[in-house]
Scaffold this motif. Structure first.
Motif, PDB file in Angstrom:
ATOM      1  N   LEU A  48      25.640  38.225  32.558  1.00  9.52           N
ATOM      2  CA  LEU A  48      25.521  38.379  34.161  1.00  9.52           C
ATOM      3  C   LEU A  48      26.365  37.247  35.171  1.00  9.52           C
ATOM      4  O   LEU A  48      27.117  37.468  35.416  1.00  9.52           O
ATOM      5  CB  LEU A  48      24.278  38.962  34.597  1.00  9.52           C
ATOM      6  N   VAL A  51      29.941  37.481  34.178  1.00 10.93           N
ATOM      7  CA  VAL A  51      30.140  38.766  34.447  1.00 10.93           C
ATOM      8  C   VAL A  51      30.516  38.384  36.020  1.00 10.93           C
ATOM      9  O   VAL A  51      31.765  38.305  36.699  1.00 10.93           O
ATOM     10  CB  VAL A  51      29.465  39.775  34.636  1.00 10.93           C
ATOM     11  N   GLY A  52      30.190  37.785  36.788  1.00  3.72           N
ATOM     12  CA  GLY A  52      29.993  37.121  38.311  1.00  3.72           C
ATOM     13  C   GLY A  52      30.925  35.835  38.315  1.00  3.72           C
ATOM     14  O   GLY A  52      31.303  36.182  39.228  1.00  3.72           O
ATOM     15  N   TYR A  53      30.919  34.937  38.363  1.00  2.12           N
ATOM     16  CA  TYR A  53      32.097  34.404  37.541  1.00  2.12           C
ATOM     17  C   TYR A  53      33.379  34.172  38.013  1.00  2.12           C
ATOM     18  O   TYR A  53      34.255  34.444  38.457  1.00  2.12           O
ATOM     19  CB  TYR A  53      31.161  33.244  37.073  1.00  2.12           C
ATOM     20  N   LEU A  55      34.260  37.942  38.995  1.00  3.84           N
ATOM     21  CA  LEU A  55      34.396  38.988  39.549  1.00  3.84           C
ATOM     22  C   LEU A  55      34.055  37.408  41.435  1.00  3.84           C
ATOM     23  O   LEU A  55      35.401  37.833  41.874  1.00  3.84           O
ATOM     24  CB  LEU A  55      33.555  39.264  39.874  1.00  3.84           C
ATOM     25  N   TRP A  56      33.740  36.665  40.667  1.00  4.76           N
ATOM     26  CA  TRP A  56      33.895  35.834  41.864  1.00  4.76           C
ATOM     27  C   TRP A  56      35.363  34.738  41.808  1.00  4.76           C
ATOM     28  O   TRP A  56      36.217  34.610  42.601  1.00  4.76           O
ATOM     29  CB  TRP A  56      33.188  34.320  41.888  1.00  4.76           C
ATOM     30  N   GLN A  57      35.559  34.423  41.189  1.00  4.10           N
ATOM     31  CA  GLN A  57      37.380  33.700  40.499  1.00  4.10           C
ATOM     32  C   GLN A  57      38.555  34.799  40.851  1.00  4.10           C
ATOM     33  O   GLN A  57      39.562  34.572  41.138  1.00  4.10           O
ATOM     34  CB  GLN A  57      37.773  33.005  38.874  1.00  4.10           C
TER      35      GLN A  57
END
Lengths: 316, 444
Positions: A48, A51-53, A55-57
């Motif tokens: 998670l 994946v979150g990182y 998406l953020w990037q």
């Protein structure tokens, strides 16, 4: 078959019921959490969060203060990175290349795996465990090592195979522009056929022998039994291995990256993952993140789509 | 199946949540442009991290560690993925105190804010007089600070298998025209033999050839970068090699430094090597049986223009996360100017020093046994003097090199020409600078 399955389910259900009654109500919440943590913690940390990182990037862009070198900082950029991915012809070329690779390599590999699994399952074959182990052995070799090994076999300077073929008047160029994709496909096939075979073989092993006996009494040949009974029953395993293979194809990296060391016919953007790596190595982490997210979405759509399609068709 | 769907939904929701959390704590970096570090000596013992790609560097560091019990240095060899390792470490805030960085990658890392300015240390600024001027200019970004100390350079020359040239009665070429003639003759004499190989995957080498022809690719003025990767000079080089490739006078299937390349040399299939000074130990260490067969001569020239090229060479950079700038300067200066250290680096790692003192090392004025006791470093010293010192690198060199390589490989495979590769590299340069918000325009 359905009869057996239902009976089995019922047996399991009733034994669970008994256990529950013995415990006097379900397991305590604490126990549940204790059992879940070993799964959930790594899942959050290694799945998670990355994946979150990513998406953020992927929704950020680099800006810079003035001067010859300036100082960079990142800021929100909306879908700018994604727009760039969709306009990147190299990206779509790599997806196309991988598509061609997958459309040929996956069916060939799974067909060979299926034939091998069926052969292992026939009562006629001797030395079963020997064949099972040897077929599975390549999977034990790490992908990078396998690619290095094959790169020696492909290399015209070093390969005994090329020498042999030259001896009979052939001039193979395994690393040439037209052939190198299939040379990489061969490495993947060599690596993964045994693994897929084992999954199919395990499914074959769970088919009750009574079915075959009944079929034989009805006059079915071994051939008919294999194609009319065994293959349909292990269809879920075949679907599973196909899904794994689709995912593996879209994530192809090690084999072409290693062959790239000795062949200039593999570009730095040969597969989508290689493109993402090349972009990241140019310090464009935001664009690399957007590419990764798009690859993940395509992988998800294709593998999930395939599963939906086949499960509807086969009524699985 | 249904369980899987729930999982995925959960993942998406959680991911979305984490974006919001992470986005909340982001802030633009300070607008200070590479602030100078402070140069206070530490109290007590210090351990420095030094990443490099040079064979035998551990032995050089051992020597330092023995002499300096209070400044201990730990080395890590990162030759596998040099800039990947450095880039990732920077992003994670875990870069070493010192790292080996090629001249061509310095501007790239500078735009990533990778370095600390060591000019607060008097010893660092004083080092200027000890280095070949262009190496100092590149690592100090034209005297705007001291971000790295030069370590070695790669003045280029022609390595010749004199026995093969003699066997086929071909004269050793001194100009590129003669080189092309020799290439045709050798290949005609023996179809398995070519004069050299063209490695399409080696932009650094090709850049060295462009450098020789004064093909300056980058400049900075009026608040923006000016990109001229595609120029008359670079096209001249590209067209020259295109002709050799089209005539099959050079092969294109070997990667520099690969087992396959050494095998081809071992089998006497290649008669020369256009290389840099640091290549001398490569041949010595990998082809011991060919001792005595090689001669090193000046690089073929473009007509009357006698300039030489430079391929590679490195600096040891001061990385921004370092907490021991004073000690780093001390070690870095010793590493790259001390005669004992330089001699060891030349012998073990084949480094050709960037320090002017290094060029006068006794070891560099002696004959080298592998090369028939030829005083090969005289050739490299002469070459070094003829390197165009105004040549500069772009701030997105790695991306440009990759684009150049991909397009050169296409050309080598018969799809387009090398001149097209220059156009592709030019486009990649402008595009990658735009991605990094670096103002840039085509043309001088």
């Amino acid at each position: 078959m359905t009869g057996i399955a239902t009976r089995a389910t019922r047996a399991v259900a009733s034994s669970e019921g008994r256990r529950r009654r013995l415990n006097g109500g379900g397991p305590r919440a604490g126990t549940v959490i204790a059992f879940l943590i070993p799964f959930f913690l790594p899942f959050v940390l290694f799945y998670l969060v990355p994946v979150g990182y990513a998406l953020w990037q992927s929704v950020r862009v680099v800006r810079r203060t003035g001067g010859q070198y300036g100082t960079s900082y990142t800021t929100f950029g909306g879908f700018e990175q994604y727009a760039e991915v969709f306009q990147n012809s190299e990206f779509w070329a790599s997806i196309g290349r991988i598509g061609l690779f997958g459309v040929v390599q996956v069916p060939v590999m799974l067909f060979v795996a299926l034939i091998m699994a069926l052969l292992l399952d026939t009562p006629l074959l001797r030395l079963k465990s020997f064949f099972r182990i040897t077929a599975f052995m390549p999977y034990a070799v790490p992908g990078v090592i396998a690619a290095i090994m094959w790169s020696y076999l492909y290399s015209p300077q070093l390969s005994p195979i090329v020498d042999l073929l030259k001896g009979i008047g052939l001039e193979p160029d395994f690393l040439g522009p037209g052939a190198v994709l299939w040379s990489a496909a061969n490495v993947s096939t060599w690596l993964w056929t045994g693994y897929n075979m084992l999954i199919m073989y395990a499914a074959l092993q769970s088919i009750p022998q009574e079915l075959y006996e009944a079929a034989k009494i009805d006059g079915a040949s071994n051939w008919t039994i294999a194609w009319r009974i065994k293959v349909p029953i292990i269809a879920p395993s075949i679907v599973l291995t196909t899904v794994f293979s689709i995912i593996g194809t879209l994530q192809l990296y090690a084999e072409p990256a290693v062959l790239r060391q000795i062949s200039s016919n593999i570009s730095s953007t040969f597969t989508p993952n290689m493109l993402a790596y090349a972009v990241a190595s140019g310090n464009n982490y935001q664009q690399a993140a957007a590419i990764s997210v798009v690859i993940a979405v395509i992988t998800f759509v294709l593998s999930f789509g395939f599963m939906r399609l086949t499960s509807k068709k086969a009524g699985l | 199946m249904s369980r899987k769907v729930t999982h995925t939904r959960l993942a998406v929701v959680a991911a979305a949540a984490s974006i919001t959390v992470l986005a909340g704590c982001s802030s633009p970096a300070s607008s200070d442009n590479a602030a100078a570090g402070s140069c206070e000596p530490a109290k007590g013992k210090v351990t420095l991290q030094y990443w490099n790609t040079v064979p035998g560097m551990d032995k050089v560091v051992d020597l330092w560690n023995k002499k300096n019990p209070n400044i201990q240095v730990e080395t890590k060899n990162i030759s596998n993925d040099q800039y990947g390792a450095i880039g990732n470490a920077l992003k994670a805030g875990k870069a070493p105190d010192l790292a080996q960085v090629g001249y061509d990658q310095l501007p790239n890392l500078r735009t990533q804010d990778a370095f600390v300015d060591a000019s607060a240390c008097a010893e660092a600024t004083a080092a200027k007089s000890k280095f070949v001027p262009w190496t100092w200019s590149q690592s100090s970004f034209g005297d705007t600070g001291v971000f790295a100390l030069p370590q070695d350079t790669g003045p280029m020359a022609l390595y010749v298998r004199s026995d093969i040239f003699k066997k086929y009665d071909v004269a050793i070429p001194t100009t590129w025209d003669e080189y092309a003639d020799a290439a045709e003759k050798l290949h005609k004499a023996d179809s398995d033999l070519t004069i050299t190989y063209f490695d399409p995957n080696n932009a650094e080498w090709f850049n060295g050839l462009l450098w020789q022809n004064n093909a300056n690719m980058y400049g900075y003025s009026d608040d923006k970068w000016h990109v001229t990767v595609e120029s008359d000079q670079s096209k001249q080089v590209a067209n020259y090699w295109q002709e050799l490739i089209s005539d099959d006078a050079v092969r294109t299937d070997l990667a520099h430094g690969s087992t396959q390349m050494y095998a081809a040399y071992q089998k006497d299939q290649i008669a020369s090597y256009i290389g840099a000074a640091w290549g001398y130990s490569m041949f010595r260490d990998n082809l011991p049986k060919q001792a005595g067969k090689w001669t090193i001569v000046p690089m073929p020239a473009w007509g009357a223009n006698g300039t030489s090229g430079n391929w590679g060479g490195s600096t040891v950079a001061f990385m921004k996360d370092s907490k021991h700038l004073y000690e780093s300067v001390k070690f870095n200066t010793w590493l790259n100017t001390d005669p004992e250290a330089l001699a060891l680096e030349n012998e073990l790692g084949g480094l050709y020093p960037a320090a002017t003192a290094g060029l006068e090392l006794p070891a560099l004025s002696k004959g080298v046994p592998y090369y028939n006791n030829q005083k090969i470093f005289d050739v490299f010293a002469e070459s070094s003097k003829k390197v165009d010192t105004s040549f500069t690198w772009g701030p997105t060199q790695k991306t440009v090199n990759l684009a150049l390589q991909d397009a050169m490989a296409k050309a080598a495979a018969g799809d387009g020409a090398l001149a097209d590769a220059l156009a592709a590299a030019q486009e990649a340069a402008l595009k990658s600078m735009q991605d990094q918000a670096i103002p840039a325009a085509a043309g001088k």
